[in-house]
Design an enzyme around this catalytic site. Structure first.
Site, PDB file in Angstrom:
ATOM      1  N   LYS A   4     -12.720 -28.637  73.233  1.00 52.98           N
ATOM      2  CA  LYS A   4     -12.853 -28.316  71.796  1.00 52.98           C
ATOM      3  C   LYS A   4     -11.895 -29.151  70.950  1.00 52.98           C
ATOM      4  O   LYS A   4     -11.760 -28.944  69.750  1.00 52.98           O
ATOM      5  CB  LYS A   4     -12.570 -26.831  71.561  1.00 52.98           C
ATOM      6  CG  LYS A   4     -13.626 -25.906  72.184  1.00 52.98           C
ATOM      7  CD  LYS A   4     -13.340 -24.473  71.812  1.00 52.98           C
ATOM      8  CE  LYS A   4     -14.102 -23.476  72.655  1.00 52.98           C
ATOM      9  NZ  LYS A   4     -15.540 -23.385  72.351  1.00 52.98           N
ATOM     10  N   CYS A  42     -21.210 -15.523  71.540  1.00 50.50           N
ATOM     11  CA  CYS A  42     -20.315 -14.811  72.470  1.00 50.50           C
ATOM     12  C   CYS A  42     -19.433 -13.812  71.728  1.00 50.50           C
ATOM     13  O   CYS A  42     -18.262 -13.622  72.096  1.00 50.50           O
ATOM     14  CB  CYS A  42     -19.452 -15.778  73.285  1.00 50.50           C
ATOM     15  SG  CYS A  42     -20.397 -16.867  74.326  1.00 50.50           S
TER      16      CYS A  42
END
Ligand code: PLP
Length: 447
Positions: free
Chosen positions: A255, A394
Site C-alpha cells: 500500500k 472488508c
C-alpha cells in the site's frame, strides 16, 4: 447484476489535461508535479480500447515506481541468496540489504531500535501475530478488548478469534452518523478489565483520521496496551510510533509503493521480548534439542522460516522514494485531491459520501448513489478506464452500521491528478443520469 449498457460516455481524456498547471476549483500549488507519473510505467497504458488508465484503487494496493521495480530486479539478478545463514558473498550481500531495509523502516516510523521492527507478510499477518502471541499469553476469560465500529476485518476477526479462544469480551467504540468515533464513550468503555485497545489510524472506508494519540493516552491511563492498524496511514502521513503512543503498529508494503508479501509489525521492545514465539521453524531459534528449543533474540524470534527477502529490500527502496518526495507533500497533495473530489462528487444529485468532511479525512472518498448498485458503478467506471473499488471493503459491520450493503471507493495517491478526479466525477454524473428513474427530473441545485 443489471446488464451493462454498450453506450460509451463522452469523457474528459485525462492524458490530455494531466499537464495543466491549474484546474478550476483546485489549488495546483498544493499538488505534486504530474511528471512523477513517468516513474510509474503501469500508469501509461490504455484500457478497454482507448481509455487512459485512471487508477483510483490505491487504498487496496498502490502501484510501484521504476525505482522499486529496478531494485527487485537488481536483487534477483545480482545479490539474491538466503539471509543470515550462508557464509558466502551473496548471502552476506542479501543479509546486509535486508537489515538495511529494516533500518529504513525503523527511521520511517520513528521507532527507537531496529529490533522492534518485525518483517511480516502484511498488516493482517502482523495483527494476527499479536493476537496469537501476545493475546494468548495475556488475555484471560473476562478480560476486555476494545476495537471500533469502523475496523477492517483484519483488525476485528483476529480479536473475535481471541475472545473465542479465551472467553474475553469484545467491545466497540461507536461512531457518529458522520463516521467519526464517539470519543465521549471511551472513558466508560475503558475499564480495569480492558487489556487491549486496537484501532485503525485511518478508516479504509470513511477516510476518517482517528485521534490515535488521545485514544492511546486514555488507554494507557487505564492500563491497556494499544495496537494501531496503520495500513491506511503509514503510506500517506508522517508517522512516529513513539509520539503516537503505539505499543504495536502494523502496516503493509504493497500500500506504499512496495511489493506484495512484505509488511511490518512494530512492537515495543519490552512487549516483544516478553512474548512467546508465534510461528516455529528455522531462524527463530537459538538452540534446538529433540524435545525443546530456546528462541532467538529479537526480531528473529518472530521471523520463522525464509523471510520475504527481495520484497523487504524493495520496501526499503519504496521508503527511499517516499522520503525523496516527502510525506508532508504527499499528504498535502492527497488532501487537495480529496477535497476537490468531495466537492465534485457532491455535485452529483443524490450522491451520498460516507464519512467526515475533507478537513477531517484522508485521501479517499467512498460513496453511494440511489441507483445503480456500487458494483455496477465500479463496472461502468472500469469501462471508461477508471479503477475504483466496490463492496464492503472488508468492513462489513461498518456498512451495517451505516445501513448500506456496499459502497464505491475512490482512493488517491501521489501520482493521481485533478484531471483524473474530473474524469471520475463526470463519469459518475453520467451514470447517475442514466439510472435516474423515468419521469424523475434532476433536483434543482441549491441557490
Ligand atoms: N487494515 C486496513 C485499514 C486496511 O485497509 C487493510 C487493507 O486494505 C488491511 C488492514 C489489511 O492489509 P493487508 O491485506 O495488506 O494485510
Amino acid at each position: 447484476m443489471w446488464p451493462i449498457p454498450n453506450a460509451k460516455f463522452a469523457m474528459t481524456n485525462p492524458s490530455s489535461v494531466i499537464f495543466m498547471s491549474s484546474v478550476a476549483g483546485i489549488d495546483s500549488s498544493k499538488l505534486l508535479p504530474a511528471s512523477l507519473r513517468e516513474d510509474f510505467p503501469i500508469l501509461e497504458q490504455l484500457v478497454h480500447g482507448d481509455h487512459p488508465l485512471v487508477f483510483l484503487d490505491n487504498a487496496a494496493s498502490t502501484q510501484r515506481p521504476r525505482q522499486v521495480i529496478d531494485v527487485l530486479r537488481r536483487v534477483y539478478e545480482h545479490d539474491y541468496a538466503n539471509v543470515h545463514r550462508g557464509i558466502h558473498t551473496l548471502s552476506e550481500r542479501s543479509t546486509e540489504q535486508y537489515e538495511a531495509a529494516r533500518e529504513k523502516v525503523r527511521a520511517f516510523i520513528g521507532a527507537e531500535k531496529s529490533l522492534e521492527i518485525v518483517f511480516t507478510s502484511g498488516s493482517t499477518a502482523g495483527i494476527n501475530l499479536v493476537a496469537r502471541s501476545w493475546g494468548d499469553a495475556n488475555i484471560k476469560a473476562g478480560d476486555e478488548i476494545l476495537v471500533t465500529t469502523m475496523e477492517h476485518h483484519s483488525n476485528l476477526v483476529p480479536w473475535q478469534q481471541l475472545t473465542e479462544r479465551s472467553g474475553a469480551i469484545l467491545k466497540h467504540i461507536p461512531i457518529t452518523d458522520d463516521g467519526e468515533l464517539v470519543l465521549d464513550a471511551l472513558d466508560s468503555l475503558l475499564t480495569k478489565r480492558t487489556k487491549l485497545v486496537a484501532v485503525a489510524s485511518v478508516s479504509n472506508v470513511l477516510g476518517t483520521i482517528n485521534p490515535v494519540r488521545e485514544i492511546a493516552r486514555r488507554a494507557h491511563a487505564a492500563g491497556a496496551v494499544v495496537l494501531v492498524d496503520a495500513a491506511q496511514s503509514v503510506p500517506h502521513v508522517p508517522t512516529n510510533v513513539r509520539e503516537l503512543g503505539a505499543d504495536f503498529l502494523a502496516f503493509s508494503g504493497h500500500k506504499m509503493l512496495g511489493p506484495t508479501g512484505i509488511g511490518v509489525l512494530y512492537g515495543r521492545e519490552e512487549l516483544l521480548d516478553a512474548m512467546p514465539a508465534f510461528l516455529g521453524g528455522g531462524s527463530m531459534i537459538n538452540r534446538v534439542w529433540p524435545d525443546r528449543f530456546t528462541p532467538a533474540e529479537l526480531p528473529a524470534k518472530f521471523e520463522a522460516g525464509t523471510p520475504p527477502i527481495a520484497p523487504a529490500i524493495a520496501l526499503g527502496a519504496a521508503i527511499d522514494y517516499l522520503n525523496l518526495i516527502g510525506l508532508e507533500k504527499i499528504q498535502q497533495h492527497e488532501h487537495e485531491l480529496c477535497r476537490y473530489a468531495y466537492e465534485r462528487l457532491l455535485e452529483v444529485d443524490g450522491l451520498r459520501i460516507l464519512g467526515p468532511p475533507p478537513d477531517r479525512r484522508a485521501g479517499l472518498v467512498s460513496f453511494t448513489l440511489p441507483e445503480p448498485h456500487p458494483h455496477d458503478i465500479a463496472q461502468l467506471l472500469d469501462e471508461e478506464g477508471i479503477a475504483v473499488r466496490a463492496g464492503h471493503h472488508c468492513a462489513w459491520p461498518l456498512h451495517d452500521r451505516l445501513g448500506i450493503p456496499a459502497s464505491t471507493r475512490a482512493s488517491f495517491y501521489l501520482y493521481n491528478t485533478a484531471a483524473e478526479v474530473d474524469a471520475l466525477a463526470e463519469c459518475v454524473a453520467k451514470i447517475r443520469d442514466r439510472f435516474r428513474p423515468r419521469g424523475r427530473k434532476r433536483a434543482p441545485k441549491p441557490a
